[in-house]
Write an enzyme that holds these catalytic residues in place. Structure first.
Site, PDB file in Angstrom:
ATOM      1  N   SER A 116      26.580  36.808  20.849  1.00  0.00           N
ATOM      2  CA  SER A 116      26.967  37.564  19.744  1.00  0.00           C
ATOM      3  C   SER A 116      27.770  36.894  18.819  1.00  0.00           C
ATOM      4  O   SER A 116      27.984  37.340  17.879  1.00  0.00           O
ATOM      5  CB  SER A 116      27.601  38.667  20.080  1.00  0.00           C
ATOM      6  OG  SER A 116      26.798  39.807  20.999  1.00  0.00           O
ATOM      7  N   HIS A 137      18.886  37.479  19.702  1.00  0.00           N
ATOM      8  CA  HIS A 137      19.973  38.260  19.829  1.00  0.00           C
ATOM      9  C   HIS A 137      19.579  39.780  19.902  1.00  0.00           C
ATOM     10  O   HIS A 137      19.037  40.412  18.604  1.00  0.00           O
ATOM     11  CB  HIS A 137      20.862  38.323  18.703  1.00  0.00           C
ATOM     12  CG  HIS A 137      22.330  38.905  18.955  1.00  0.00           C
ATOM     13  ND1 HIS A 137      22.714  39.578  17.675  1.00  0.00           N
ATOM     14  CD2 HIS A 137      23.007  39.025  19.911  1.00  0.00           C
ATOM     15  CE1 HIS A 137      23.754  40.316  18.176  1.00  0.00           C
ATOM     16  NE2 HIS A 137      24.052  39.877  19.497  1.00  0.00           N
ATOM     17  N   GLU A 149      17.805  39.842  16.408  1.00  0.00           N
ATOM     18  CA  GLU A 149      17.862  38.826  15.331  1.00  0.00           C
ATOM     19  C   GLU A 149      17.604  37.590  16.120  1.00  0.00           C
ATOM     20  O   GLU A 149      17.981  37.165  16.966  1.00  0.00           O
ATOM     21  CB  GLU A 149      19.549  38.818  14.892  1.00  0.00           C
ATOM     22  CG  GLU A 149      19.946  40.228  14.204  1.00  0.00           C
ATOM     23  CD  GLU A 149      21.393  40.091  14.256  1.00  0.00           C
ATOM     24  OE1 GLU A 149      21.871  40.816  13.257  1.00  0.00           O
ATOM     25  OE2 GLU A 149      22.222  39.503  15.071  1.00  0.00           O
ATOM     26  N   ASN A 187      26.511  42.180  12.951  1.00  0.00           N
ATOM     27  CA  ASN A 187      28.026  42.122  13.146  1.00  0.00           C
ATOM     28  C   ASN A 187      28.838  41.706  12.180  1.00  0.00           C
ATOM     29  O   ASN A 187      30.089  41.974  12.197  1.00  0.00           O
ATOM     30  CB  ASN A 187      28.223  41.496  14.511  1.00  0.00           C
ATOM     31  CG  ASN A 187      27.976  42.322  15.743  1.00  0.00           C
ATOM     32  OD1 ASN A 187      27.926  43.738  15.721  1.00  0.00           O
ATOM     33  ND2 ASN A 187      27.617  41.711  16.790  1.00  0.00           N
TER      34      ASN A 187
HETATM   35  P1  NAI Z   1      27.746  41.056  31.544  1.00  0.00           P
HETATM   36  O1  NAI Z   1      29.246  40.757  31.621  1.00  0.00           O
HETATM   37  O2  NAI Z   1      27.218  42.631  31.355  1.00  0.00           O
HETATM   38  O3  NAI Z   1      26.868  40.220  32.203  1.00  0.00           O
HETATM   39  C1  NAI Z   1      26.990  38.720  32.301  1.00  0.00           C
HETATM   40  C2  NAI Z   1      26.426  38.150  33.741  1.00  0.00           C
HETATM   41  O4  NAI Z   1      26.346  36.893  33.497  1.00  0.00           O
HETATM   42  C3  NAI Z   1      27.137  38.756  34.733  1.00  0.00           C
HETATM   43  O5  NAI Z   1      26.238  39.345  35.710  1.00  0.00           O
HETATM   44  C4  NAI Z   1      27.565  37.544  35.285  1.00  0.00           C
HETATM   45  O6  NAI Z   1      27.656  37.260  36.777  1.00  0.00           O
HETATM   46  C5  NAI Z   1      26.762  36.401  34.861  1.00  0.00           C
HETATM   47  N1  NAI Z   1      27.107  34.995  34.837  1.00  0.00           N
HETATM   48  C6  NAI Z   1      28.322  34.405  34.309  1.00  0.00           C
HETATM   49  N2  NAI Z   1      28.313  33.254  34.432  1.00  0.00           N
HETATM   50  C7  NAI Z   1      27.142  32.872  34.926  1.00  0.00           C
HETATM   51  C8  NAI Z   1      26.591  31.600  35.063  1.00  0.00           C
HETATM   52  N3  NAI Z   1      27.259  30.500  34.946  1.00  0.00           N
HETATM   53  N4  NAI Z   1      25.255  31.371  35.667  1.00  0.00           N
HETATM   54  C9  NAI Z   1      24.721  32.723  35.842  1.00  0.00           C
HETATM   55  N5  NAI Z   1      24.955  33.725  35.367  1.00  0.00           N
HETATM   56  C10 NAI Z   1      26.426  33.829  35.180  1.00  0.00           C
HETATM   57  O7  NAI Z   1      27.786  40.735  29.879  1.00  0.00           O
HETATM   58  P2  NAI Z   1      26.643  41.079  28.813  1.00  0.00           P
HETATM   59  O8  NAI Z   1      27.334  42.292  28.174  1.00  0.00           O
HETATM   60  O9  NAI Z   1      25.223  41.255  29.147  1.00  0.00           O
HETATM   61  O10 NAI Z   1      26.628  39.959  27.638  1.00  0.00           O
HETATM   62  C11 NAI Z   1      25.939  38.872  28.038  1.00  0.00           C
HETATM   63  C12 NAI Z   1      25.915  38.147  26.660  1.00  0.00           C
HETATM   64  O11 NAI Z   1      24.868  39.072  25.767  1.00  0.00           O
HETATM   65  C13 NAI Z   1      27.019  37.633  25.903  1.00  0.00           C
HETATM   66  O12 NAI Z   1      26.584  36.475  25.318  1.00  0.00           O
HETATM   67  C14 NAI Z   1      27.255  38.495  24.827  1.00  0.00           C
HETATM   68  O13 NAI Z   1      27.709  38.140  23.670  1.00  0.00           O
HETATM   69  C15 NAI Z   1      25.611  39.029  24.464  1.00  0.00           C
HETATM   70  N6  NAI Z   1      25.564  40.092  23.768  1.00  0.00           N
HETATM   71  C16 NAI Z   1      26.209  41.542  24.645  1.00  0.00           C
HETATM   72  C17 NAI Z   1      25.823  42.863  23.985  1.00  0.00           C
HETATM   73  C18 NAI Z   1      26.466  43.778  24.323  1.00  0.00           C
HETATM   74  O14 NAI Z   1      26.445  44.930  23.911  1.00  0.00           O
HETATM   75  N7  NAI Z   1      27.057  43.955  25.693  1.00  0.00           N
HETATM   76  C19 NAI Z   1      24.671  42.741  22.776  1.00  0.00           C
HETATM   77  C20 NAI Z   1      24.218  41.525  22.211  1.00  0.00           C
HETATM   78  C21 NAI Z   1      24.588  40.342  22.868  1.00  0.00           C
END
Ligand code: NAI
Length: 384
Positions: A116, A137, A149, A187
């Site tokens: 994001s 995205h 996106e 955003n």
């Molecule tokens: P989250 O914290 O729920 O999940 C992230 C996951 O990635 C965790 O399960 C973690 O264990 C895993 N992880 C971390 N490092 C890792 C690695 N080296 N190898 C494999 N797995 C790994 O985060 P979320 O909210 O799902 O966000 C993830 C991405 O999506 C970020 O880039 C965020 O900016 C983007 N995003 C988030 C949104 C939201 O509303 N939460 C909306 C749109 C995009």
């Protein structure tokens, strides 16, 4: 085509579900088995709910679940035509995983990021063949939100972009293409929804409930800014604002608010902490708005023209087409109308007048009307 998803958190699990529902074999990779088990259990719950609602039968749900394969190894992405990364927002970690993914997939595999806040160009720089990088995205929750996106970086090939758009469209999503700029479309354009509402509160013009009332009842927005910030979490929303502000080289249009910072610092994060701008503890009374229509209209108009100014700026700087800017806001954050369509309805000259009066009154750069808006009014042109 086999699809890989890296990161089985909120977004990764949702994206894996979308891909599996669209017939792909999916490999979902995360660091530990516990996270994968949680994602698996979460998916079962979601599918059960879909069965309850009659949207899927048991057979269909079993098929979807059967298509998702869980692994702790990036090497399991071998044979994927697309890998979408959805892990922590940390450039160094993203570089490591992008480089690792590239080593196991073949040369035609598209490697995408769901980031994001980081630039796709910076993430893609870790690849030997960066033509295959793209931003894809999704919005939370990925299975429900129609908007995606698609962000080509400077390195992205025309083929990578067109293949990505075609694929995500085939998943039933609404795609918009946007430049690799901070906040992408949603955003970036949505910032004043929060920022201007906070500013109106800080000036003592109205309280949270009245501003929320004006935006929902008079404006038709599904949620008022303060209710929405409480949903998103003040910590999360503040961080996005701060990131966008810094990424725009501290353009005052995006200046974060002390009110939000203090709420965040106090632990008033919103629904998740039981208290934000509102108190969500049991028995707590919700404050009542002042339903003064004149005041409400003034609040709505001020926030709306600021949103429109941002939407116009996105078109002015070729971040996205005017059609895509409107599609993004109606499908990514459920705005009742596209902002540019709304501007045309209000009359571009009226939008400009309101911005000019704010700019004159405050003398602050955040209210400066966009040059494209000025030009269009001068030339009597319209967006649609
Ligand atoms: P989250 O914290 O729920 O999940 C992230 C996951 O990635 C965790 O399960 C973690 O264990 C895993 N992880 C971390 N490092 C890792 C690695 N080296 N190898 C494999 N797995 C790994 O985060 P979320 O909210 O799902 O966000 C993830 C991405 O999506 C970020 O880039 C965020 O900016 C983007 N995003 C988030 C949104 C939201 O509303 N939460 C909306 C749109 C995009």
């Amino acid at each position: 085509m086999k699809v890989g998803v890296l990161g089985a958190g909120t977004m990764g699990a949702g994206i894996a579900q979308v891909a599996a529902q669209n017939g792909h074999q999916v490999v979902l990779v995360d660091l530990g088995q516990d996270v994968l088990d949680r994602a698996n259990a979460g998916l079962k719950k979601v599918l059960d709910r879909l069965i309850e609602k009659g949207k899927m039968d048991q057979n269909g749900a079993d098929e979807v679940a059967g298509r998702i394969h869980y692994s702790t190894q990036i090497s399991s992405f071998e044979g994927c035509g697309l890998v979408i990364e959805a892990i922590v927002e940390n450039l160094k970690v993203k570089h490591e995983v992008f480089s690792a993914i590239e080593k196991v997939v073949d040369e035609n595999c598209i490697i995408a990021s769901n980031t994001s806040s980081l630039s796709i160009a910076s993430i893609g720089s870790a690849l030997k063949n960066a033509n295959r990088v793209v931003g894809i995205h999704f919005f939370n929750p990925a299975p429900l939100m129609p908007l995606v996106e698609i962000i080509p970086a400077v390195q992205t090939s025309v083929e990578t972009l067109s293949k990505s758009v075609e694929l995500i469209k085939s998943w039933g999503k609404i795609t918009v293409i946007c430049k690799d700029t901070p906040g992408f479309i949603v955003n970036r354009v949505a910032r004043p929804f929060y920022g201007e509402a906070l500013r109106i509160y800080e000036e003592g013009i109205a309280d949270f409930a009245t501003i929320d009332w004006a935006m929902t009842e008079l404006g038709g927005f599904r949620m008022g800014p303060f209710t929405l910030m409480d949903y998103i979490g003040n910590d999360v929303n503040y961080t996005v604002t701060e990131t966008v502000f810094a990424a725009f080289y501290y353009d005052p249009r995006f200046k974060p608010s002390f009110t939000q910072k203090r709420h965040s610092e106090a632990g008033y994060l919103g629904r998740k902490s039981g208290r934000g701008y509102y108190n969500y503890s049991e028995g707590a009374e919700m404050p009542q708005p002042n339903k003064d229509e004149k005041l409400g209209t003034e609040i709505l108009n001020r926030i709306l023209v600021m949103l429109i100014n941002e939407a116009v700026d996105a078109v002015f700087l070729n971040v996205a087409s005017k059609e895509d800017v409107d599609l993004a806001m109606t499908n990514g954050v459920n705005y009742p109308k596209g902002l540019l369509k709304w501007a045309v309805e209000i009359g571009l000259e009226n939008v400009l007048k309101k911005l000019e009066s704010l700019f004159e009154e405050y003398g602050e750069d955040r209210y400066r009307p966009n040059p494209l808006l000025k030009r269009m009014v001068k030339e009597k042109k319209s967006f649609f």
